[in-house]
Motif scaffolding. Structure first.
Motif, PDB file in Angstrom:
ATOM      1  N   CYS A  36       0.509  -0.585  -0.176  1.00 32.98           N
ATOM      2  CA  CYS A  36      -0.178  -0.588  -0.172  1.00 32.98           C
ATOM      3  C   CYS A  36       0.464   1.399  -0.084  1.00 32.98           C
ATOM      4  CB  CYS A  36      -0.920  -0.181   1.365  1.00 32.98           C
ATOM      5  SG  CYS A  36      -2.136  -1.458   1.024  1.00 32.98           S
ATOM      6  N   CYS A  37       1.979   0.941   0.377  1.00 33.01           N
ATOM      7  CA  CYS A  37       3.285   2.365   0.543  1.00 33.01           C
ATOM      8  C   CYS A  37       3.222   2.697  -0.645  1.00 33.01           C
ATOM      9  CB  CYS A  37       4.166   1.619   1.447  1.00 33.01           C
ATOM     10  SG  CYS A  37       4.716   0.725   1.294  1.00 33.01           S
ATOM     11  N   GLU A  38       3.946   1.284  -1.465  1.00 36.23           N
ATOM     12  CA  GLU A  38       3.937   1.671  -3.089  1.00 36.23           C
ATOM     13  C   GLU A  38       3.178   1.970  -3.412  1.00 36.23           C
ATOM     14  OE1 GLU A  38       6.462  -1.478  -4.171  1.00 36.23           O
ATOM     15  OE2 GLU A  38       7.721  -0.985  -2.929  1.00 36.23           O
ATOM     16  N   CYS A  39       1.646   1.746  -3.319  1.00 37.85           N
ATOM     17  CA  CYS A  39       0.360   2.287  -4.003  1.00 37.85           C
ATOM     18  C   CYS A  39       0.500   4.121  -3.764  1.00 37.85           C
ATOM     19  CB  CYS A  39      -0.111   0.757  -3.631  1.00 37.85           C
ATOM     20  SG  CYS A  39      -2.291   1.901  -4.516  1.00 37.85           S
ATOM     21  N   ILE A  40       0.377   3.761  -3.151  1.00 35.91           N
ATOM     22  CA  ILE A  40      -0.420   5.420  -3.014  1.00 35.91           C
ATOM     23  C   ILE A  40       1.004   6.268  -3.452  1.00 35.91           C
ATOM     24  CG2 ILE A  40      -0.757   7.292  -0.713  1.00 35.91           C
ATOM     25  CD1 ILE A  40      -1.578   4.771   0.722  1.00 35.91           C
ATOM     26  N   THR A  41       1.838   6.131  -2.848  1.00 36.74           N
ATOM     27  CA  THR A  41       3.232   7.007  -3.880  1.00 36.74           C
ATOM     28  C   THR A  41       3.140   6.889  -4.840  1.00 36.74           C
ATOM     29  OG1 THR A  41       4.832   6.049  -2.215  1.00 36.74           O
ATOM     30  CG2 THR A  41       5.868   7.416  -3.738  1.00 36.74           C
ATOM     31  N   TYR A  42       2.605   5.443  -6.025  1.00 36.78           N
ATOM     32  CA  TYR A  42       3.181   5.491  -7.316  1.00 36.78           C
ATOM     33  C   TYR A  42       1.403   6.433  -7.618  1.00 36.78           C
ATOM     34  CZ  TYR A  42       1.766   3.339 -11.821  1.00 36.78           C
ATOM     35  OH  TYR A  42       1.299   3.911 -12.832  1.00 36.78           O
ATOM     36  N   HIS A  43       0.498   6.425  -7.482  1.00 30.24           N
ATOM     37  CA  HIS A  43      -0.268   7.028  -7.750  1.00 30.24           C
ATOM     38  C   HIS A  43      -1.119   8.995  -7.445  1.00 30.24           C
ATOM     39  CE1 HIS A  43      -3.019   3.600  -9.354  1.00 30.24           C
ATOM     40  NE2 HIS A  43      -2.905   3.221  -8.468  1.00 30.24           N
ATOM     41  N   TRP A  44      -0.317   9.062  -6.614  1.00 27.43           N
ATOM     42  CA  TRP A  44       0.232  10.061  -5.842  1.00 27.43           C
ATOM     43  C   TRP A  44       0.851  10.739  -7.116  1.00 27.43           C
ATOM     44  CZ3 TRP A  44      -3.514  13.417  -3.705  1.00 27.43           C
ATOM     45  CH2 TRP A  44      -3.120  14.065  -3.107  1.00 27.43           C
ATOM     46  N   ASN A  45       1.842  10.432  -7.378  1.00 29.48           N
ATOM     47  CA  ASN A  45       2.774  11.238  -8.005  1.00 29.48           C
ATOM     48  C   ASN A  45       1.678  11.315  -9.239  1.00 29.48           C
ATOM     49  OD1 ASN A  45       4.771  11.621  -6.673  1.00 29.48           O
ATOM     50  ND2 ASN A  45       5.775   9.485  -6.938  1.00 29.48           N
ATOM     51  N   MET A  46       1.166  10.745  -9.796  1.00 27.02           N
ATOM     52  CA  MET A  46       0.647  10.963 -11.175  1.00 27.02           C
ATOM     53  C   MET A  46       0.066  11.658 -11.272  1.00 27.02           C
ATOM     54  SD  MET A  46       1.195   7.310 -13.404  1.00 27.02           S
ATOM     55  CE  MET A  46      -0.155   6.756 -12.869  1.00 27.02           C
ATOM     56  N   GLY A  47      -1.134  12.399  -9.547  1.00 29.95           N
ATOM     57  CA  GLY A  47      -2.025  13.004  -9.510  1.00 29.95           C
ATOM     58  C   GLY A  47      -3.581  11.673  -9.084  1.00 29.95           C
ATOM     59  N   GLU A  48      -3.023  10.944  -8.882  1.00 30.28           N
ATOM     60  CA  GLU A  48      -4.452  10.125  -8.523  1.00 30.28           C
ATOM     61  C   GLU A  48      -4.484   9.213  -7.582  1.00 30.28           C
ATOM     62  OE1 GLU A  48      -3.696   8.216 -12.835  1.00 30.28           O
ATOM     63  OE2 GLU A  48      -2.886   6.552 -11.279  1.00 30.28           O
ATOM     64  N   LEU A  49      -5.223   9.239  -7.043  1.00 33.30           N
ATOM     65  CA  LEU A  49      -4.887   7.667  -5.424  1.00 33.30           C
ATOM     66  C   LEU A  49      -5.649   6.414  -6.207  1.00 33.30           C
ATOM     67  CD1 LEU A  49      -7.693  11.043  -4.221  1.00 33.30           C
ATOM     68  CD2 LEU A  49      -5.522  10.481  -3.739  1.00 33.30           C
ATOM     69  N   PRO A  50      -5.329   5.677  -5.052  1.00 29.64           N
ATOM     70  CA  PRO A  50      -5.418   4.333  -4.939  1.00 29.64           C
ATOM     71  C   PRO A  50      -6.539   3.881  -5.493  1.00 29.64           C
ATOM     72  CG  PRO A  50      -3.606   4.774  -3.035  1.00 29.64           C
ATOM     73  CD  PRO A  50      -4.867   6.724  -3.474  1.00 29.64           C
ATOM     74  N   GLY A  51      -6.474   2.897  -6.027  1.00 32.93           N
ATOM     75  CA  GLY A  51      -8.387   2.043  -6.800  1.00 32.93           C
ATOM     76  C   GLY A  51      -8.911   1.885  -5.383  1.00 32.93           C
ATOM     77  N   CYS A  52      -8.947   1.692  -4.260  1.00 32.38           N
ATOM     78  CA  CYS A  52      -9.776   0.871  -3.254  1.00 32.38           C
ATOM     79  C   CYS A  52     -10.124   2.058  -2.554  1.00 32.38           C
ATOM     80  CB  CYS A  52      -8.694   0.047  -1.934  1.00 32.38           C
ATOM     81  SG  CYS A  52      -7.037   1.576  -1.388  1.00 32.38           S
ATOM     82  N   LEU A  53      -9.989   3.639  -2.762  1.00 35.30           N
ATOM     83  CA  LEU A  53     -10.862   4.464  -2.223  1.00 35.30           C
ATOM     84  C   LEU A  53     -12.261   4.878  -3.962  1.00 35.30           C
ATOM     85  CD1 LEU A  53      -8.129   6.554  -1.776  1.00 35.30           C
ATOM     86  CD2 LEU A  53      -8.933   5.179   0.161  1.00 35.30           C
ATOM     87  N   PHE A  54     -11.687   4.081  -3.899  1.00 34.94           N
ATOM     88  CA  PHE A  54     -13.720   4.098  -5.245  1.00 34.94           C
ATOM     89  C   PHE A  54     -13.776   3.371  -5.050  1.00 34.94           C
ATOM     90  CE2 PHE A  54      -9.658   6.747  -7.115  1.00 34.94           C
ATOM     91  CZ  PHE A  54     -10.735   8.119  -8.144  1.00 34.94           C
ATOM     92  N   PRO A  55     -15.494   3.244  -5.225  1.00 34.58           N
ATOM     93  CA  PRO A  55     -16.541   2.383  -5.165  1.00 34.58           C
ATOM     94  C   PRO A  55     -16.072   1.947  -6.620  1.00 34.58           C
ATOM     95  CG  PRO A  55     -17.733   4.609  -5.411  1.00 34.58           C
ATOM     96  CD  PRO A  55     -16.263   4.076  -5.513  1.00 34.58           C
ATOM     97  N   LEU A  56     -15.733   0.078  -6.240  1.00 32.67           N
ATOM     98  CA  LEU A  56     -16.536  -1.262  -7.167  1.00 32.67           C
ATOM     99  C   LEU A  56     -16.181  -0.334  -8.452  1.00 32.67           C
ATOM    100  CD1 LEU A  56     -16.869  -4.340  -4.903  1.00 32.67           C
ATOM    101  CD2 LEU A  56     -15.110  -2.736  -5.097  1.00 32.67           C
ATOM    102  N   GLU A  57     -17.797   0.052  -9.099  1.00 32.74           N
ATOM    103  CA  GLU A  57     -17.830   0.481 -10.355  1.00 32.74           C
ATOM    104  C   GLU A  57     -16.885   1.462 -10.965  1.00 32.74           C
ATOM    105  OE1 GLU A  57     -20.327   0.434  -7.425  1.00 32.74           O
ATOM    106  OE2 GLU A  57     -21.525   3.200  -7.802  1.00 32.74           O
ATOM    107  N   VAL A  58     -16.385   1.787 -10.073  1.00 33.46           N
ATOM    108  CA  VAL A  58     -15.216   3.358 -10.998  1.00 33.46           C
ATOM    109  C   VAL A  58     -13.943   3.149 -11.017  1.00 33.46           C
ATOM    110  CG1 VAL A  58     -14.499   5.396 -10.133  1.00 33.46           C
ATOM    111  CG2 VAL A  58     -17.090   4.676  -9.566  1.00 33.46           C
ATOM    112  N   GLU A  59     -13.903   2.552 -10.289  1.00 27.28           N
ATOM    113  CA  GLU A  59     -12.529   1.315 -10.463  1.00 27.28           C
ATOM    114  C   GLU A  59     -12.410   0.329 -11.119  1.00 27.28           C
ATOM    115  OE1 GLU A  59      -9.040  -1.274  -9.670  1.00 27.28           O
ATOM    116  OE2 GLU A  59     -11.285  -2.610  -9.756  1.00 27.28           O
ATOM    117  N   ARG A  60     -13.691  -0.609 -11.530  1.00 31.41           N
ATOM    118  CA  ARG A  60     -13.469  -0.904 -12.829  1.00 31.41           C
ATOM    119  C   ARG A  60     -13.028  -0.283 -14.143  1.00 31.41           C
ATOM    120  NH1 ARG A  60     -17.963  -3.305 -11.669  1.00 31.41           N
ATOM    121  NH2 ARG A  60     -18.009  -4.577 -10.015  1.00 31.41           N
TER     122      ARG A  60
END
Ligand code: SF4
Length: 63
Positions: free
Chosen positions: A25-49
């Motif tokens: 999760c630490c790498e996941c958050i850093t990766y997405h945050w550096n791209m102006g994004e958030l980790p998939g788990c913060l979105f509802p399932l239908e949006v995550e997809r």
């Protein structure tokens, strides 16, 4: 401190396979945050997809 990677993996709702950051999760958050994004788990399932992990999509989803 012990890493909870296996426990994190079992709770991970991200459907993007394969991803080397799954359960790290630490790498996941850093990766997405550096791209102006958030980790998939913060979105509802239908949006995550959609794989749109932008902050704009997050705000649009939860406003
Ligand atoms: S949210 Fe992104 S970095 Fe995290 S597990 Fe899914 S694809 Fe990988």
């Amino acid at each position: 401190m012990e890493c909870n990677i296996e426990k994190n993996k079992s709770n991970c709702t991200c459907t993007y396979e394969p991803c080397s950051r799954k359960g790290k999760c630490c790498e996941c958050i850093t990766y997405h945050w550096n791209m102006g994004e958030l980790p998939g788990c913060l979105f509802p399932l239908e949006v995550e997809r959609t794989y749109d992990r932008s902050i704009e999509k997050f705000v649009e989803t939860y406003k």
